[in-house]
Design an enzyme around this catalytic site. Structure first.
Site, mmCIF file in Angstrom:
data_model
loop_
_atom_site.group_PDB
_atom_site.id
_atom_site.type_symbol
_atom_site.label_atom_id
_atom_site.label_comp_id
_atom_site.label_asym_id
_atom_site.label_seq_id
_atom_site.Cartn_x
_atom_site.Cartn_y
_atom_site.Cartn_z
ATOM 1 N N ASP A 63 32.253 46.935 31.908
ATOM 2 C CA ASP A 63 30.920 46.669 32.469
ATOM 3 C C ASP A 63 30.225 47.939 32.969
ATOM 4 O O ASP A 63 29.168 47.849 33.612
ATOM 5 C CB ASP A 63 31.025 45.668 33.627
ATOM 6 C CG ASP A 63 31.044 44.215 33.138
ATOM 7 O OD1 ASP A 63 30.618 43.974 31.991
ATOM 8 O OD2 ASP A 63 31.490 43.342 33.906
ATOM 9 N N ARG B 97 35.718 45.834 38.269
ATOM 10 C CA ARG B 97 34.583 46.765 38.306
ATOM 11 C C ARG B 97 34.701 47.811 39.415
ATOM 12 O O ARG B 97 33.827 48.675 39.529
ATOM 13 C CB ARG B 97 33.255 45.995 38.443
ATOM 14 C CG ARG B 97 32.954 45.074 37.272
ATOM 15 C CD ARG B 97 31.481 44.736 37.173
ATOM 16 N NE ARG B 97 30.660 45.929 36.933
ATOM 17 C CZ ARG B 97 29.338 45.948 36.946
ATOM 18 N NH1 ARG B 97 28.672 44.822 37.195
ATOM 19 N NH2 ARG B 97 28.663 47.060 36.725
ATOM 20 N N ARG C 55 27.741 38.304 45.179
ATOM 21 C CA ARG C 55 28.073 39.716 44.983
ATOM 22 C C ARG C 55 27.803 40.605 46.198
ATOM 23 O O ARG C 55 28.271 41.741 46.237
ATOM 24 C CB ARG C 55 27.317 40.260 43.761
ATOM 25 C CG ARG C 55 27.587 39.512 42.461
ATOM 26 C CD ARG C 55 29.060 39.555 42.072
ATOM 27 N NE ARG C 55 29.294 38.947 40.778
ATOM 28 C CZ ARG C 55 29.265 39.609 39.613
ATOM 29 N NH1 ARG C 55 29.023 40.889 39.593
ATOM 30 N NH2 ARG C 55 29.494 38.969 38.488
ATOM 31 N N HIS D 153 22.665 37.823 40.980
ATOM 32 C CA HIS D 153 22.231 39.080 41.595
ATOM 33 C C HIS D 153 20.732 38.926 41.827
ATOM 34 O O HIS D 153 20.033 38.350 40.968
ATOM 35 C CB HIS D 153 22.391 40.259 40.630
ATOM 36 C CG HIS D 153 23.715 40.931 40.601
ATOM 37 N ND1 HIS D 153 24.289 41.342 39.409
ATOM 38 C CD2 HIS D 153 24.567 41.325 41.580
ATOM 39 C CE1 HIS D 153 25.445 41.947 39.666
ATOM 40 N NE2 HIS D 153 25.638 41.948 40.970
ATOM 41 N N CYS E 158 19.596 45.808 34.915
ATOM 42 C CA CYS E 158 21.026 46.046 35.212
ATOM 43 C C CYS E 158 21.560 47.283 34.508
ATOM 44 O O CYS E 158 22.590 47.819 34.902
ATOM 45 C CB CYS E 158 21.901 44.911 34.691
ATOM 46 S SG CYS E 158 21.371 43.292 35.040
HETATM 47 N N1 ARG Z 1 29.093 41.366 33.532
HETATM 48 C C1 ARG Z 1 28.460 42.075 34.610
HETATM 49 C C2 ARG Z 1 28.889 41.455 35.927
HETATM 50 O O1 ARG Z 1 29.021 40.256 35.996
HETATM 51 C C3 ARG Z 1 26.976 42.048 34.468
HETATM 52 C C4 ARG Z 1 26.267 42.813 35.527
HETATM 53 C C5 ARG Z 1 24.787 42.671 35.463
HETATM 54 N N2 ARG Z 1 24.163 43.448 36.452
HETATM 55 C C6 ARG Z 1 23.110 43.103 37.218
HETATM 56 N N3 ARG Z 1 22.608 44.017 38.002
HETATM 57 N N4 ARG Z 1 22.639 41.886 37.250
HETATM 58 O O2 ARG Z 1 29.112 42.129 36.906
#
Ligand code: ARG
Length: 298
Positions: free
Chosen positions: A88, A118, A168, A198, A293
């Protein structure tokens, strides 16, 4: 300064806050290691429940198109090299938050990624921004989750952060950031729909008054607050919100880089005097992300 989660409690308006610069460079992450290997958000599985499969060659081509689109409108691009196992890391919005200050400096806050897969990405960002001589900042221990500009959506040109509270990023991140700067306002929004996990999937600032937003993602209180911050907030149709229309990026108050399958939103942007720049991001959408993103501004 405190954080505000309702219009009644917020004593200011965006125009009352100190001016900040618009950032004209973006850090993009080479998608060489990009894959969907685990479902950590609601977009990563097919209707049959299996993991989405990414066309890696197409993803690379789309990423190069995005990079060229930035360059064409005069935004400088830098590239973070890929690392195997960090699938990612092309989503550079998350491992840091760059914050332009009223004095012209930019601070770089390291994220506290919610998912173990991550966590190592923040170290890659630290190396990049340290080499570029930015001041690096770290949140206190008690903050459990903070996913950088995924949840910190900066108000264009003002010392004001729109902060998502959800899967998140936790409220303590905003409290810690608010106490670090006396002149900064932080408006916090509870994210109530797991598809908009997000804040950057639900709110895209265009200029000091305009933004695109996804009504379904917010509480009534949140909608009211964001409409006060952006008097010309434009609500998006859900169908295009689910194609990440609100994950658009407007770096200069004029051009709006946006997923190409959001035609109604592009027409809406034109109607309001903006210049949509449609780009293909189908492969990244399979991982739950699109334009916004895929970059960290600095
Ligand atoms: N697969 C990544 C995650 O779930 C995608 C991140 C997308 N980033 C964002 N800023 N919305 O973390």
């Amino acid at each position: 300064m405190p954080c505000y989660s309702s219009l009644e409690s917020w004593p200011n308006r965006a125009a009352d806050l100190p001016a900040t610069a618009l950032l004209n460079s973006v850090l993009l992450g080479d998608p060489d290691a990009f894959e969907v290997v685990e479902a950590i958000n609601a977009h990563m599985r097919n209707a049959d429940g299996s993991l989405n499969s990414v066309d890696v060659a197409l993803a690379k081509e789309q990423w190069r198109t995005l990079k060229a689109a930035y360059q064409k409108i005069g935004v400088r691009t830098s590239v973070l090299a890929a690392k195997s196992g960090l699938q990612d890391s092309c989503f550079t919005a998350n491992p840091t938050m760059t914050l332009p200050l009223p004095n012209g400096d930019t601070h770089v806050w390291l994220a506290r990624m919610a998912h173990p897969s991550r966590k190592a990405e923040s170290e890659m960002h630290r190396e990049f921004f340290q080499a570029a001589e930015f001041e690096i900042k770290q949140l206190p221990e008690e903050v459990e989750r903070f996913e950088g500009c995924g949840d910190a959506v900066l108000h264009p040109g003002r010392f004001l952060i729109h902060g998502g509270v959800g899967p998140r990023t936790d409220q303590r991140a905003w409290m810690a950031l608010a106490s670090a700067y006396s002149e900064l306002d932080i408006l916090t929004y509870e994210l109530v729909d797991e598809r908009f996990y997000h804040l950057d999937t639900a709110l895209a600032p265009l200029n000091q008054n305009y933004a695109l937003y996804v009504p379904e993602a917010f509480t009534d209180e949140g909608c009211q607050l964001l409409r006060a911050a952006f008097p010309n907030a434009l609500a998006l149709p859900l169908e295009e919100s689910l194609r990440f229309a609100a994950n658009a990026h407007c770096p200069d108050g004029k051009h709006v880089l946006i997923e190409e399958e959001c035609r109604t939103t592009c027409a809406l942007l034109e109607e309001h005097g903006f210049k949509p720049v449609p780009v293909p991001t189908s492969e990244f959408r399979k991982s739950g992300g699109s334009v916004f993103c895929l970059k960290q501004s600095y």
